[in-house]
Structures are given as structure tokens and as C-alpha cells.
Write a protein that holds these residues in place. Sequence first.
Motif, mmCIF file in Angstrom:
data_model
loop_
_atom_site.group_PDB
_atom_site.id
_atom_site.type_symbol
_atom_site.label_atom_id
_atom_site.label_comp_id
_atom_site.label_asym_id
_atom_site.label_seq_id
_atom_site.Cartn_x
_atom_site.Cartn_y
_atom_site.Cartn_z
ATOM 1 N N LEU A 86 -4.960 18.237 -4.221
ATOM 2 C CA LEU A 86 -5.350 16.971 -3.605
ATOM 3 C C LEU A 86 -4.176 16.317 -2.899
ATOM 4 N N ASN A 87 -2.970 16.581 -3.375
ATOM 5 C CA ASN A 87 -1.789 15.938 -2.812
ATOM 6 C C ASN A 87 -1.618 16.270 -1.333
ATOM 7 N N GLY A 88 -1.711 17.557 -0.995
ATOM 8 C CA GLY A 88 -1.533 17.978 0.394
ATOM 9 C C GLY A 88 -2.591 17.401 1.315
ATOM 10 N N ASN A 96 3.122 10.956 -5.718
ATOM 11 C CA ASN A 96 4.267 11.569 -6.392
ATOM 12 C C ASN A 96 3.890 12.049 -7.789
ATOM 13 N N GLY A 97 2.970 11.354 -8.425
ATOM 14 C CA GLY A 97 2.525 11.772 -9.751
ATOM 15 C C GLY A 97 1.610 12.970 -9.716
ATOM 16 N N LYS A 98 1.102 13.308 -8.506
ATOM 17 C CA LYS A 98 0.192 14.444 -8.367
ATOM 18 C C LYS A 98 0.753 15.467 -7.385
ATOM 19 N N ARG A 99 2.085 15.595 -7.376
ATOM 20 C CA ARG A 99 2.730 16.427 -6.359
ATOM 21 C C ARG A 99 2.345 17.900 -6.455
ATOM 22 N N ASN A 100 1.893 18.370 -7.602
ATOM 23 C CA ASN A 100 1.549 19.785 -7.752
ATOM 24 C C ASN A 100 0.056 20.061 -7.588
ATOM 25 N N LEU A 128 0.829 -1.212 0.000
ATOM 26 C CA LEU A 128 0.000 0.000 0.000
ATOM 27 C C LEU A 128 0.860 1.258 0.000
ATOM 28 N N ALA A 129 1.956 1.244 0.748
ATOM 29 C CA ALA A 129 2.821 2.429 0.817
ATOM 30 C C ALA A 129 3.432 2.739 -0.539
ATOM 31 N N ILE A 130 3.872 1.716 -1.260
ATOM 32 C CA ILE A 130 4.468 1.931 -2.591
ATOM 33 C C ILE A 130 3.417 2.465 -3.563
ATOM 34 N N VAL A 131 2.235 1.839 -3.570
ATOM 35 C CA VAL A 131 1.169 2.264 -4.491
ATOM 36 C C VAL A 131 0.740 3.693 -4.209
ATOM 37 N N ILE A 132 0.510 4.008 -2.938
ATOM 38 C CA ILE A 132 0.051 5.358 -2.576
ATOM 39 C C ILE A 132 1.141 6.395 -2.835
ATOM 40 N N MET A 181 8.008 8.260 -0.689
ATOM 41 C CA MET A 181 7.850 9.460 -1.520
ATOM 42 C C MET A 181 9.151 10.244 -1.600
ATOM 43 N N ALA A 182 9.863 10.335 -0.486
ATOM 44 C CA ALA A 182 11.159 11.035 -0.497
ATOM 45 C C ALA A 182 12.126 10.345 -1.452
ATOM 46 N N ALA A 183 12.109 9.020 -1.472
ATOM 47 C CA ALA A 183 12.976 8.287 -2.394
ATOM 48 C C ALA A 183 12.562 8.520 -3.843
ATOM 49 N N LEU A 184 11.273 8.553 -4.102
ATOM 50 C CA LEU A 184 10.774 8.782 -5.463
ATOM 51 C C LEU A 184 11.185 10.150 -5.985
#
Length: 241
Positions: free
Chosen positions: A50-52, A43-47, A34-38, A126-129
Amino acid sequence: FDNYVALAESKDFHQVLMNTAIYTLITVGLTMVLAIVIAVWLNGKRNSKLNGVAQTLIFTPHIISMVSVSTLFLWLMDSQNGLLNVVLVALGFEPYSFLASPETALLSVSLVSVWKGLGYYVLLIMAALQNIPTSVYEAAEMDDTPALRTFFKITLPMISPTILFTSVVAVIASFKVFDSVNIMTGGGPVNSTNTLVYYIYDVAFMQNKYGMASAISMVLLAIVLIVTIIQFSSEKKFAND
């Protein structure tokens, strides 16, 4: 040494080890997937706005104490008046014995731990991505590489050291589970949720068998030590590669 011999012959201790192993497999497996998928999704919607909001909702359970979370879910999963069963009955289903049945109690406690700790691991991944160079993805896009292939051939290998680290941390944390078991089930029903740390507590402070509890603690130490050695060995392998 007699304590270790007694442990080797104890059916209760064997059950505790099995419970701890099953709990670890469920919590670590579900949490990592779940952590990898989420994390990839966020990360694909960082801007996006909804991301925040999503990060806040996912991370908030991590900063709440396990005692509070366990107390909340103890009420939610109550066999008679729990909110989850009220909803199930309203939808026409039979009430579900979340914590009252040996078949479902360990799974229920495991799912609570997954919900509690998921946000922490999502942020680490997410930090790694975000440390992956964008040029790598640009090259893959120029080659018309499918998104799924990009994930398995680029993203996953490049964040594998972080996944390894987080999985080892999650394994060690799962072996130390106590609060949720103590509050939600007390090791029951029928010893089905008794785990190593709770068993140490029960043997030492309920049964006053301090020598036996010390022996169990040494077994726990040995397990954690083995996991740590595996972690260091794997990190060296990644570093050499």
C-alpha cells in the motif's frame, strides 16, 4: 516614493495583502499538518504494498502543471455544471458556490494549492523520518512510552529542522501564487482572490502602471527577504541546540 505612498493609502492593496496572508495561512497550515500526518503514516507502513501506491497517488499531483490542475478544478468547481455540484445535488444538497462567491473563492483556490503541493512536502518529511535512528524508538518501546508521547517527544523534535525548512519553502511559494488565481478566478469575485503576484501582473500589464508594479514587487521582495532571514536565524538556533 509617491508610488509607495499611494500603496500605503490604497484599499485595493490592503485587500491584496490580506488575501495573500489568508491564502498563506490556509495553504501552509493545512499542507504542513497533512504532510506530517501522512508522512508518519506512510513511514510506519514502509514495507507494505500500500505504501508505494499511496506515495504515487499523493505525489502525482505535484508533477502535473498548475495550469492543468487549475483548469481541471475550474470545471470541477463550476457553479452550474461542475462535477462536485452535480454530486452534491444528487445527494440532495444545494449547489455550492466554490468560485463564484467572495466568501468561498479564496478558500477554494487555497485547497487546490494544498492538493497540488502536498506530495512534495510529504516526501521531504518522510526522508527526515527515515533518518531517525531506530534505536531511539526501541528505547522508547522498552520504556512503554505511549505512541502519542513518542511522536511529540521524539519524532516531532527530530524532524523539526525539516519541518522548518518545508514551511519556509511553502510560505515563499504561497506568496508567489499566480497560475491558479489567473485561470480560476482572475482575482475575483470582488477582488477576493487577488494576491500579490497577480496584482503586480494586473497593475503592470493591464493598467500599464509599471512604476507602481515595481513598487509592489519591492514590497514582495521585502516580505520574502524577512521570511528568509527568519529561516536562517531559526536554522542557526537549531544548529546551536
